[in-house]
Design a protein around this motif. Structure first.
Motif, PDB file in Angstrom:
ATOM      1  N   HIS A 139       1.923  -3.863   4.162  1.00 36.86           N
ATOM      2  CA  HIS A 139       2.001  -4.797   3.040  1.00 36.86           C
ATOM      3  C   HIS A 139       0.913  -4.510   2.005  1.00 36.86           C
ATOM      4  CE1 HIS A 139       4.543  -7.967   5.263  1.00 36.86           C
ATOM      5  NE2 HIS A 139       4.348  -6.982   6.121  1.00 36.86           N
ATOM      6  N   ASN A 140      -0.029  -3.657   2.361  1.00 33.37           N
ATOM      7  CA  ASN A 140      -1.131  -3.263   1.475  1.00 33.37           C
ATOM      8  C   ASN A 140      -1.538  -1.837   1.821  1.00 33.37           C
ATOM      9  OD1 ASN A 140      -1.854  -6.118   0.465  1.00 33.37           O
ATOM     10  ND2 ASN A 140      -2.197  -6.347   2.667  1.00 33.37           N
ATOM     11  N   VAL A 141      -2.345  -1.245   0.965  1.00 32.41           N
ATOM     12  CA  VAL A 141      -3.137  -0.081   1.362  1.00 32.41           C
ATOM     13  C   VAL A 141      -4.494  -0.649   1.739  1.00 32.41           C
ATOM     14  CG1 VAL A 141      -4.089   2.151   0.681  1.00 32.41           C
ATOM     15  CG2 VAL A 141      -1.885   1.405  -0.247  1.00 32.41           C
ATOM     16  N   GLU A 142      -4.732  -0.793   3.036  1.00 32.59           N
ATOM     17  CA  GLU A 142      -5.909  -1.536   3.493  1.00 32.59           C
ATOM     18  C   GLU A 142      -7.210  -0.907   3.004  1.00 32.59           C
ATOM     19  OE1 GLU A 142      -5.724  -4.384   4.913  1.00 32.59           O
ATOM     20  OE2 GLU A 142      -3.574  -4.418   5.333  1.00 32.59           O
ATOM     21  N   ALA A 143      -7.282   0.409   2.988  1.00 34.28           N
ATOM     22  CA  ALA A 143      -8.519   1.062   2.551  1.00 34.28           C
ATOM     23  C   ALA A 143      -8.832   0.764   1.096  1.00 34.28           C
ATOM     24  CB  ALA A 143      -8.428   2.571   2.768  1.00 34.28           C
ATOM     25  N   GLU A 144      -7.797   0.603   0.269  1.00 33.65           N
ATOM     26  CA  GLU A 144      -8.021   0.284  -1.141  1.00 33.65           C
ATOM     27  C   GLU A 144      -8.621  -1.111  -1.303  1.00 33.65           C
ATOM     28  OE1 GLU A 144      -7.153   2.115  -4.522  1.00 33.65           O
ATOM     29  OE2 GLU A 144      -8.220   3.071  -2.881  1.00 33.65           O
ATOM     30  N   ILE A 145      -8.217  -2.043  -0.457  1.00 35.44           N
ATOM     31  CA  ILE A 145      -8.809  -3.382  -0.519  1.00 35.44           C
ATOM     32  C   ILE A 145     -10.302  -3.304  -0.233  1.00 35.44           C
ATOM     33  CG2 ILE A 145      -8.853  -5.654   0.575  1.00 35.44           C
ATOM     34  CD1 ILE A 145      -5.866  -5.413   1.012  1.00 35.44           C
ATOM     35  N   ARG A 171     -10.328   6.223   7.738  1.00 40.48           N
ATOM     36  CA  ARG A 171     -10.042   7.075   8.897  1.00 40.48           C
ATOM     37  C   ARG A 171      -8.971   6.446   9.796  1.00 40.48           C
ATOM     38  NH1 ARG A 171     -15.592   7.730   8.079  1.00 40.48           N
ATOM     39  NH2 ARG A 171     -16.138   6.034   9.510  1.00 40.48           N
ATOM     40  N   PHE A 172      -9.094   5.139  10.035  1.00 44.13           N
ATOM     41  CA  PHE A 172      -8.124   4.492  10.915  1.00 44.13           C
ATOM     42  C   PHE A 172      -6.737   4.462  10.278  1.00 44.13           C
ATOM     43  CE2 PHE A 172      -5.737   0.757  12.281  1.00 44.13           C
ATOM     44  CZ  PHE A 172      -5.700   0.972  13.654  1.00 44.13           C
ATOM     45  N   GLU A 173      -6.674   4.148   8.998  1.00 40.08           N
ATOM     46  CA  GLU A 173      -5.379   4.051   8.341  1.00 40.08           C
ATOM     47  C   GLU A 173      -4.666   5.400   8.339  1.00 40.08           C
ATOM     48  OE1 GLU A 173      -3.925   1.178   4.882  1.00 40.08           O
ATOM     49  OE2 GLU A 173      -5.395   2.651   4.175  1.00 40.08           O
ATOM     50  N   GLU A 174      -5.396   6.461   8.087  1.00 41.86           N
ATOM     51  CA  GLU A 174      -4.767   7.789   8.091  1.00 41.86           C
ATOM     52  C   GLU A 174      -4.220   8.129   9.472  1.00 41.86           C
ATOM     53  OE1 GLU A 174      -5.637  12.283   6.472  1.00 41.86           O
ATOM     54  OE2 GLU A 174      -7.350  11.075   7.121  1.00 41.86           O
ATOM     55  N   ARG A 175      -5.022   7.906  10.530  1.00 38.21           N
ATOM     56  CA  ARG A 175      -4.558   8.202  11.885  1.00 38.21           C
ATOM     57  C   ARG A 175      -3.349   7.345  12.255  1.00 38.21           C
ATOM     58  NH1 ARG A 175     -10.058   7.634  13.222  1.00 38.21           N
ATOM     59  NH2 ARG A 175      -9.553   5.705  14.350  1.00 38.21           N
ATOM     60  N   THR A 176      -3.374   6.102  11.823  1.00 35.79           N
ATOM     61  CA  THR A 176      -2.291   5.187  12.188  1.00 35.79           C
ATOM     62  C   THR A 176      -0.985   5.570  11.507  1.00 35.79           C
ATOM     63  OG1 THR A 176      -3.845   3.378  12.575  1.00 35.79           O
ATOM     64  CG2 THR A 176      -1.553   2.774  12.151  1.00 35.79           C
ATOM     65  N   LEU A 177      -1.033   5.842  10.211  1.00 38.81           N
ATOM     66  CA  LEU A 177       0.192   6.237   9.512  1.00 38.81           C
ATOM     67  C   LEU A 177       0.781   7.505  10.100  1.00 38.81           C
ATOM     68  CD1 LEU A 177      -0.728   5.585   5.753  1.00 38.81           C
ATOM     69  CD2 LEU A 177       0.338   4.034   7.388  1.00 38.81           C
ATOM     70  N   LEU A 197      -4.328   9.389  -0.899  1.00 32.19           N
ATOM     71  CA  LEU A 197      -5.427   9.245   0.052  1.00 32.19           C
ATOM     72  C   LEU A 197      -5.228  10.091   1.306  1.00 32.19           C
ATOM     73  CD1 LEU A 197      -6.127   5.391  -0.020  1.00 32.19           C
ATOM     74  CD2 LEU A 197      -7.448   7.206  -1.118  1.00 32.19           C
ATOM     75  N   TYR A 198      -3.964  10.205   1.756  1.00 32.52           N
ATOM     76  CA  TYR A 198      -3.690  10.841   3.041  1.00 32.52           C
ATOM     77  C   TYR A 198      -2.607  11.913   2.897  1.00 32.52           C
ATOM     78  CZ  TYR A 198      -5.620   6.201   4.035  1.00 32.52           C
ATOM     79  OH  TYR A 198      -6.383   5.059   4.031  1.00 32.52           O
TER      80      TYR A 198
END
Length: 431
Positions: A139-145, A171-177, A197-198
């Protein structure tokens, strides 16, 4: 399809944008598909919130957990315990062996066609190998927030702490996606940000599921031509909303009142923070707290304001205001990702003087206000009713479910044993 839907919370009460989005989409999906819903719930969660989920899910399972109140001593102590954790605090606090065990149990009990991880938070509890395709609904790009939090923090220590969290979230968002078969985003802007970003992290570009609105529920309600009231709605314990109101009341509202002294402001939404509550001590500013229905507060407003400086995803609040035929003044961040055009559907302004001037213009120029209100309502009715959006989501989920039959692949999440070492057991209530 049989879908296992994982989320960090129940959807009831419908008091947050993410809850509203998921509720409306699930309501349509549940008519044709079997939804098993697993989420956290507080120890004192009202039974009607769990039972009410049956409207959008075939079965509901909850894992009990509680968060310390924000800005409490327990909150800061809990955050301090995670300072050395490589995971971002917003993720690490949701790591739960009880949730992970419940996921494993459900996957062992029956065959699912698809797993949907709603937001990235539940992904920390997924097993290393999955027996069916899986999709993450962002629902967001969490790292951007977190980047925007870092940029707007006034103090050096605050900027450092938020900067650390930003790096961990990247780092977490990239691994998760990277571990999911499909990624769903709520706007073209978020999809493009993920790509920037990724690069190469996802199997294909994120599939965009646009924001929708219940156009019949949020029916047109034009304001009086002489109205001098403004309104903002949102969950007031969400930091971007708190920042928006502090910024607006400090830097914008005084400029408006310099030429329109009778202007009032209603801040409508659940769980206002102490800083927001203090705003209500200013004459002409009302802080409501949680309300059962935002529509009466929006109806009488001349202008709906969205002065967000931090955020991601898309703002359902803007579509709701558009459906009600409200004139809107927003920052670029506030309207980010929405298919709206400046001067056609709303007015955009980022600097305090520009924002104030736009609000004053719409209060004084009723014809201009009515033009924007009519165009805004027409756009959402034609293209963004939830029934239309849900059809797009269903098509995407069917495609992903058929894309990886019988495959299973490793996860970046910790093993269950490692998670159990760090998180205490939680009681599971299942029905």
């Amino acid at each position: 399809m049989r879908i296992l839907w994982l989320k960090s919370d129940l959807l009831l009460p419908l008091d947050k944008g993410g809850k509203l989005r998921t509720w409306h989409l699930l309501r349509h999906l549940a008519r044709r598909h079997e939804i098993t819903y697993l989420a956290f719930a507080s120890p004192d969660e009202p039974r009607e919130h769990i039972d009410g989920m049956r409207e959008v899910a075939t079965s509901v399972h909850v894992v009990r957990r509680s968060d310390p109140p924000k800005r409490s001593l327990r909150f800061y102590a809990d955050a301090a315990l995670h300072l050395a954790n490589p995971l971002p605090y917003a993720i690490a606090k949701y790591r739960s062996p009880a949730f992970a065990e419940q996921v494993q149990a459900l996957l062992g009990e029956r065959r699912f066609d698809l797993i949907v991880c709603d937001f990235i938070l539940p992904a920390v509890n997924l097993p290393r190998r999955l027996p069916c395709p899986a999709v993450v609904f962002t629902h967001n790009v969490e790292a951007e927030i977190w980047r925007r939090h870092t940029e707007t923090k006034a103090g050096r220590i605050g900027r450092i702490l938020y900067g650390v969290q930003h790096g961990r979230m990247l780092r977490f968002e990239e691994r998760t996606l990277a571990r999911f078969d499909g990624v769903l985003a709520v706007s073209d802007a978020d999809r493009d940000t993920f790509e920037r970003l990724y690069p190469g992290a996802t199997r294909e570009p994120a599939h965009v599921i646009p924001t929708g609105v219940a156009t019949e529920f949020f029916a047109p309600a034009p304001s009086s031509a002489t109205s001098r009231s403004l309104v903002f709605t949102g969950s007031m314990d969400w930091l971007p909303n708190e920042d928006a109101m502090l910024f607006f009341c400090r830097d914008v509202l005084p400029l408006i009142r310099a030429v329109e002294p009778d202007v009032t402001l209603s801040i409508v939404g659940r769980a206002p923070t102490p800083a927001v509550i203090r705003l209500g001590q200013t004459p002409g500013i009302t802080v409501t707290g949680r309300v059962d229905d935002v529509r009466p507060y929006v109806t009488g407003a001349a202008v709906y304001v969205v002065p967000l400086r931090i955020g991601g995803g898309t703002r359902l609040k803007i579509f709701e205001a558009m459906a009600m035929g409200k004139s809107i003044v927003s920052t670029a961040v506030g309207a980010e990702g929405l298919p709206v055009r400046n001067h056609e559907h709303l007015l955009l302004a980022d600097e305090p003087r520009d924002f104030a001037a736009a609000v004053v213009q719409l209060m004084r120029d009723v014809d201009r206000r009515r033009y924007l209100e009519t165009a805004a309502r027409a756009l959402v009715v034609e293209r963004y009713d939830w029934s239309v959006v849900a059809g797009e989501l269903e098509g995407a989920l069917v495609r992903f479910a058929r894309g990886r039959p019988g495959d299973a692949r490793p996860s970046a999440s910790l093993s269950l044993a490692a998670a159990r070492a760090q998180v205490g057991d939680a009681a599971i209530c299942k029905r």
